[in-house]
Design an enzyme around this catalytic site. Structure first.
Site, mmCIF file in Angstrom:
data_model
loop_
_atom_site.group_PDB
_atom_site.id
_atom_site.type_symbol
_atom_site.label_atom_id
_atom_site.label_comp_id
_atom_site.label_asym_id
_atom_site.label_seq_id
_atom_site.Cartn_x
_atom_site.Cartn_y
_atom_site.Cartn_z
ATOM 1 N N GLU A 56 0.822 -1.210 0.000
ATOM 2 C CA GLU A 56 0.000 0.000 0.000
ATOM 3 C C GLU A 56 0.858 1.263 0.000
ATOM 4 O O GLU A 56 0.611 2.197 -0.780
ATOM 5 C CB GLU A 56 -0.937 -0.008 1.214
ATOM 6 C CG GLU A 56 -1.631 1.315 1.513
ATOM 7 C CD GLU A 56 -2.564 1.795 0.415
ATOM 8 O OE1 GLU A 56 -2.927 2.987 0.425
ATOM 9 O OE2 GLU A 56 -2.927 0.983 -0.462
ATOM 10 N N HIS A 59 2.528 1.902 -3.297
ATOM 11 C CA HIS A 59 1.603 2.481 -4.277
ATOM 12 C C HIS A 59 1.474 3.986 -4.076
ATOM 13 O O HIS A 59 1.430 4.754 -5.045
ATOM 14 C CB HIS A 59 0.234 1.809 -4.147
ATOM 15 C CG HIS A 59 -0.789 2.325 -5.101
ATOM 16 N ND1 HIS A 59 -0.573 2.402 -6.462
ATOM 17 C CD2 HIS A 59 -2.047 2.801 -4.899
ATOM 18 C CE1 HIS A 59 -1.646 2.892 -7.053
ATOM 19 N NE2 HIS A 59 -2.546 3.153 -6.126
ATOM 20 N N HIS A 121 -11.768 4.155 -9.107
ATOM 21 C CA HIS A 121 -10.343 4.370 -8.850
ATOM 22 C C HIS A 121 -9.509 3.849 -10.026
ATOM 23 O O HIS A 121 -8.589 4.525 -10.496
ATOM 24 C CB HIS A 121 -9.962 3.656 -7.551
ATOM 25 C CG HIS A 121 -8.691 4.129 -6.937
ATOM 26 N ND1 HIS A 121 -8.415 5.456 -6.702
ATOM 27 C CD2 HIS A 121 -7.603 3.453 -6.498
ATOM 28 C CE1 HIS A 121 -7.229 5.573 -6.142
ATOM 29 N NE2 HIS A 121 -6.712 4.369 -6.016
ATOM 30 N N HIS A 215 -20.017 -8.718 -17.321
ATOM 31 C CA HIS A 215 -18.685 -8.324 -17.795
ATOM 32 C C HIS A 215 -18.248 -9.202 -18.965
ATOM 33 O O HIS A 215 -17.643 -8.719 -19.924
ATOM 34 C CB HIS A 215 -17.684 -8.425 -16.648
ATOM 35 C CG HIS A 215 -16.287 -8.033 -17.030
ATOM 36 N ND1 HIS A 215 -15.979 -6.795 -17.557
ATOM 37 C CD2 HIS A 215 -15.108 -8.721 -16.992
ATOM 38 C CE1 HIS A 215 -14.681 -6.730 -17.803
ATOM 39 N NE2 HIS A 215 -14.137 -7.887 -17.481
ATOM 40 N N HIS A 276 -3.714 -9.384 -16.698
ATOM 41 C CA HIS A 276 -5.009 -8.894 -17.182
ATOM 42 C C HIS A 276 -5.051 -7.366 -17.149
ATOM 43 O O HIS A 276 -5.498 -6.718 -18.107
ATOM 44 C CB HIS A 276 -6.119 -9.478 -16.303
ATOM 45 C CG HIS A 276 -7.481 -9.415 -16.911
ATOM 46 N ND1 HIS A 276 -7.806 -10.015 -18.110
ATOM 47 C CD2 HIS A 276 -8.627 -8.817 -16.485
ATOM 48 C CE1 HIS A 276 -9.077 -9.802 -18.392
ATOM 49 N NE2 HIS A 276 -9.598 -9.064 -17.424
#
Length: 306
Positions: A56, A59, A121, A215, A276
């Site tokens: 975290e 990032h 986000h 999706h 992905h």
């Protein structure tokens, strides 16, 4: 001018790293690694580091670096290219979405947000990458980048093809948002097996299964639209950039579908999720570049038919 483009290129690379690192945070469930503390981590600069805290906080560091580079590019462009409105808008767009992205990230840390909001986000992170990439492309146009013929921008794009490309971009963004929602919902494995969902052609259309299946359907239609774009663009002998871009889009979309199929087949792990994310970011970058190529450049001469 080469120094400016080098900084812009570095900004694009850092934006890509931020996108992938954000996917790492989500995939490893490390969003709470620093507790309800921002910009500090667990209320201090030097907390007791564990895996989630490292992921975290890393990032946050990468995102902060992206913000600093965006400011540098924006100020630099405003000073040395003040007459180029489009370039300045792209640079400002990068800065704007970085700030928006940072604010959304801080809000998620300080107060839990619903999955529908958290999915934004990732969508905003793609826009950060898009604007940073297009600034680099715009700066490179003046140097006649190696992948373009010198006269290629003199051939304007027909309105039909422009609508097709921009429509695909808008639709893709919605499908990407839905995919981000599926991930935040924890529904990546709601459909087992592929291409069927839990052995059914049409599963229950509600809850996690419904979101996952929606999706899949969205991605299937995206494949059809990309194929149509490639089929149209392959005839544009006057626009090598559009033909090559459409071919890259098709290749990346095929790879993206294959990587998505790995999840329900039992290969859902950090590596496949990063793959992905990386592929959809690459596809989105190519699609954004195609959108940029449809913008008018100078006086129009002979229209390229769709």
């Amino acid at each position: 001018m080469k120094a400016l483009r080098a900084v812009s290129l570095a900004n694009t690379a850092v934006m890509l790293l931020a996108v992938l690192w954000g996917a790492w945070v989500t995939s490893s469930d490390s969003g709470d690694g620093c507790g309800a503390s921002w910009p500090l981590c667990k209320g201090t600069f030097m907390p007791d580091w564990d895996y989630a805290a490292i992921v975290e906080f890393g990032h946050r560091v990468v995102s902060a670096l992206a913000g600093l580079l965006s400011v540098a590019v924006l100020v630099w462009v405003a000073r040395v290219r003040p007459s180029e409105t489009r370039l300045k808008r792209l640079a400002f767009g990068t800065f704007f979405f970085v700030v928006l992205q940072g604010g959304l990230g801080a809000a998620a840390v300080l107060r839990p947000q619903p999955d529908l909001v958290m999915a934004l986000h990732f969508g905003f992170s793609l826009l950060c990458f898009t604007f940073a990439l297009l600034v680099t492309v715009a700066l490179g146009q003046g140097e006649r980048a190696a992948f373009q013929r010198p006269d290629v921008s003199a051939q304007p794009v027909a309105p039909g093809l422009r609508t097709q490309i921009w429509g695909l971009a808008v639709y893709t963004y919605l499908v990407v948002y839905l995919g981000a929602y599926v991930r935040h919902l924890g529904a990546s494995m709601a459909c087992t097996g592929w291409p069927l969902c839990n052995g059914e052609l049409i599963p229950p259309l509600y809850g996690p299964v419904g979101a996952n299946f929606a999706h899949r359907l969205g991605a299937a239609l995206a494949v059809v639209l990309v194929l149509r774009l490639w089929w149209t663009a392959r005839r544009l002998t006057e626009r090598d950039d559009l033909r090559r871009g459409a071919a890259w889009a098709l290749a990346l979309m095929a790879a993206q579908v294959a990587s998505g199929a790995l999840f329900p087949l039992g290969y859902l792990n950090l590596l496949t999720q990063l793959l992905h994310t990386g592929l959809i970011t690459g596809f989105w970058g190519v699609l954004s570049y195609l959108c940029y190529l449809t913008l008018p450049v100078g006086r129009e001469t002979v229209a390229v038919s769709a």
